[in-house]
Design an enzyme around this catalytic site. Sequence first.
Site, PDB file in Angstrom:
ATOM      1  N   CYS A  11       0.849  -1.178   0.000  1.00 25.98           N
ATOM      2  CA  CYS A  11       0.000   0.000   0.000  1.00 25.98           C
ATOM      3  C   CYS A  11       0.893   1.240   0.000  1.00 25.98           C
ATOM      4  O   CYS A  11       2.116   1.124  -0.048  1.00 25.98           O
ATOM      5  CB  CYS A  11      -0.877  -0.052   1.251  1.00 25.98           C
ATOM      6  SG  CYS A  11      -2.488   0.670   1.016  1.00 25.98           S
ATOM      7  N   CYS A  83      -3.797  -0.205  -3.421  1.00 25.76           N
ATOM      8  CA  CYS A  83      -4.140   1.147  -3.852  1.00 25.76           C
ATOM      9  C   CYS A  83      -3.401   1.465  -5.142  1.00 25.76           C
ATOM     10  O   CYS A  83      -2.390   0.839  -5.460  1.00 25.76           O
ATOM     11  CB  CYS A  83      -3.791   2.164  -2.774  1.00 25.76           C
ATOM     12  SG  CYS A  83      -2.039   2.270  -2.427  1.00 25.76           S
ATOM     13  N   CYS A  90       5.193   0.842  -7.070  1.00 19.77           N
ATOM     14  CA  CYS A  90       5.854  -0.310  -6.475  1.00 19.77           C
ATOM     15  C   CYS A  90       7.083  -0.677  -7.311  1.00 19.77           C
ATOM     16  O   CYS A  90       7.059  -0.583  -8.531  1.00 19.77           O
ATOM     17  CB  CYS A  90       4.876  -1.482  -6.474  1.00 19.77           C
ATOM     18  SG  CYS A  90       5.579  -3.002  -5.862  1.00 19.77           S
TER      19      CYS A  90
END
Length: 140
Positions: A11, A83, A90
């Site tokens: 997240c 999210c 990421c």
Amino acid sequence: MGNKPILYFLCTGNSCRSQMAEGLGKEILGDEWEVHSAGIEAHGLNPKAIEMMNEIGIDISNQESSIIDRDVLNHATFVVTLCGDALDNCPAIPPSVKHEHWGLVDPAKAEGTEEEVDQVFRDVRDDIKERIEELKTSSK
């Protein structure tokens, strides 16, 4: 890293959604999986997330808010981004790792009365719980 499959929840700040997911994952999947969570940044545990998990008898107060560990990421069996920010920012998820995106609202941004805010946390928590229960069923 043990021999168990690794489930990694990612997240933005590793304070709400991913923390609740980690707590639920450990509770629901038990010893079948090694469950971790992390964020693009570490914002600390959200007290409301702790409170809403306590409501269903899961204590996440000892979990730590941490940033993504590339070693865990590279050895993960299944990565879940919670999210859009985590999905977009990421570090590259290795092609061998199964990845799913569960785009959930950020309960920390909920507005309204305390009861309304609590309900957003509960809805997100319950959504995560259902998805992990489905994962447990489908991974058998």
